[in-house]
Motif scaffolding. Structure first.
Motif, PDB file in Angstrom:
ATOM      1  N   VAL A  96      -6.634  -6.443  10.075  1.00  0.00           N
ATOM      2  CA  VAL A  96      -6.048  -5.127  10.319  1.00  0.00           C
ATOM      3  C   VAL A  96      -6.748  -4.094   9.436  1.00  0.00           C
ATOM      4  N   SER A  97      -7.214  -3.023  10.063  1.00  0.00           N
ATOM      5  CA  SER A  97      -7.818  -1.915   9.324  1.00  0.00           C
ATOM      6  C   SER A  97      -6.743  -0.868   9.052  1.00  0.00           C
ATOM      7  N   ILE A  98      -6.617  -0.456   7.786  1.00  0.00           N
ATOM      8  CA  ILE A  98      -5.588   0.501   7.386  1.00  0.00           C
ATOM      9  C   ILE A  98      -6.235   1.650   6.630  1.00  0.00           C
ATOM     10  N   ARG A  99      -5.929   2.855   7.040  1.00  0.00           N
ATOM     11  CA  ARG A  99      -6.446   4.035   6.336  1.00  0.00           C
ATOM     12  C   ARG A  99      -5.278   4.920   5.927  1.00  0.00           C
ATOM     13  N   GLY A 100      -5.161   5.185   4.633  1.00  0.00           N
ATOM     14  CA  GLY A 100      -4.143   6.083   4.125  1.00  0.00           C
ATOM     15  C   GLY A 100      -4.744   7.453   3.869  1.00  0.00           C
ATOM     16  N   ILE A 101      -4.144   8.483   4.440  1.00  0.00           N
ATOM     17  CA  ILE A 101      -4.668   9.852   4.361  1.00  0.00           C
ATOM     18  C   ILE A 101      -3.677  10.716   3.587  1.00  0.00           C
ATOM     19  N   ALA A 102      -4.116  11.286   2.479  1.00  0.00           N
ATOM     20  CA  ALA A 102      -3.244  12.125   1.658  1.00  0.00           C
ATOM     21  C   ALA A 102      -2.859  13.393   2.410  1.00  0.00           C
ATOM     22  N   THR A 103      -1.589  13.794   2.254  1.00  0.00           N
ATOM     23  CA  THR A 103      -1.141  15.024   2.904  1.00  0.00           C
ATOM     24  C   THR A 103       0.091  15.574   2.197  1.00  0.00           C
ATOM     25  N   LYS A 104       0.450  16.796   2.535  1.00  0.00           N
ATOM     26  CA  LYS A 104       1.667  17.403   1.996  1.00  0.00           C
ATOM     27  C   LYS A 104       2.881  16.735   2.613  1.00  0.00           C
ATOM     28  N   ILE A 119       0.861  -1.185   0.000  1.00  0.00           N
ATOM     29  CA  ILE A 119       0.000   0.000   0.000  1.00  0.00           C
ATOM     30  C   ILE A 119       0.895   1.232   0.000  1.00  0.00           C
ATOM     31  N   ASP A 120       0.772   2.061  -1.041  1.00  0.00           N
ATOM     32  CA  ASP A 120       1.606   3.262  -1.120  1.00  0.00           C
ATOM     33  C   ASP A 120       0.804   4.480  -1.576  1.00  0.00           C
ATOM     34  N   GLN A 121      -0.495   4.459  -1.300  1.00  0.00           N
ATOM     35  CA  GLN A 121      -1.340   5.594  -1.651  1.00  0.00           C
ATOM     36  C   GLN A 121      -2.545   5.645  -0.712  1.00  0.00           C
ATOM     37  N   PRO A 122      -3.219   6.791  -0.681  1.00  0.00           N
ATOM     38  CA  PRO A 122      -4.369   6.933   0.214  1.00  0.00           C
ATOM     39  C   PRO A 122      -5.484   5.947  -0.125  1.00  0.00           C
ATOM     40  N   GLY A 123      -6.324   5.673   0.865  1.00  0.00           N
ATOM     41  CA  GLY A 123      -7.452   4.773   0.668  1.00  0.00           C
ATOM     42  C   GLY A 123      -7.744   4.004   1.939  1.00  0.00           C
TER      43      GLY A 123
END
Length: 213
Positions: A69-77, A58-62
């Protein structure tokens, strides 16, 4: 869940059902990759090619769910994005993981500001992994403290600081110096941290140092 630190921003989380490696860019700083076949692998920014057969990268938001395991990717600067970059267009990803009922956030090389929407997405945090080495490469202690105050984790684990065994592209601050600027005393220094939900009853933020493995 068990938590181990391997240098730079790389940590490994081990639960009963999964092994998760975050930000294994270790070969870029003179160390050996710790990714094993079947691992779940997360990258918060640019990364080298993974050379083993992983369970998931996983290398992007989503939003993701794997092995309980719950994983949340959050886009940021990211720390090096242009000043006018909007958070949703940034090149970094903050990861929030829920493992065995423990909420853990890995910041990576982020710009030290979060929007209200980002803070809402992050939510309650038990453990915060935060780089402190600074020098234009990543968060310095001032930026790290700003993030700690906004996120209000119950446990802080510093990463990405000077280490004689790690060949950083840009020299990083010593951990002792960074902790003085954070005004935080380590509760303990350990090789491996065992965590469970019951450990986080107190609202007082504590700091633990993980030795590089």
């Amino acid at each position: 869940m068990d938590l181990q630190f391997y240098g730079a921003n790389c940590v490994k989380i081990t639960s009963k059902k999964a092994s998760i490696v975050i930000d294994d860019n270790l070969e870029e700083v003179g160390l050996k990759s710790v990714i094993k076949p079947g691992d779940v692998v997360l990258f918060s920014g640019k990364h080298p090619e993974v050379k083993v057969d992983t369970r998931l990268i996983i290398d992007q938001p989503g939003e993701y769910e794997v092995a309980g395991v719950s994983i949340r990717g959050i886009a940021t600067k990211s720390h090096i994005d242009e000043p006018d970059t909007k958070p949703e267009s940034g090149s970094a990803t903050i990861f929030k993981l829920t493992v065995d009922d423990v909420d853990l956030v890995s910041l990576g090389h982020v710009f030290p500001e979060l929007t209200d929407d980002q803070l809402e997405d992050i939510g309650t945090v038990d453990v915060l992994l935060v780089p402190v080495g600074g020098n234009g490469y990543t968060l310095d202690p001032v930026g790290a403290l700003k993030m700690i105050k906004k996120i209000e984790p119950k446990l802080v684990i510093p990463t990405h600081y000077a280490d004689k065994g790690v060949k950083y592209e840009v020299p990083q601050q010593e951990l002792e110096t960074a902790l003085k600027e954070l005004s935080m005393e380590p509760k303990e220094t350990v090789d491996k941290l065992k965590l469970k939900h019951a450990d986080f009853i107190s609202d007082v933020t504590k700091l633990v140092v993980l030795k590089r493995q």
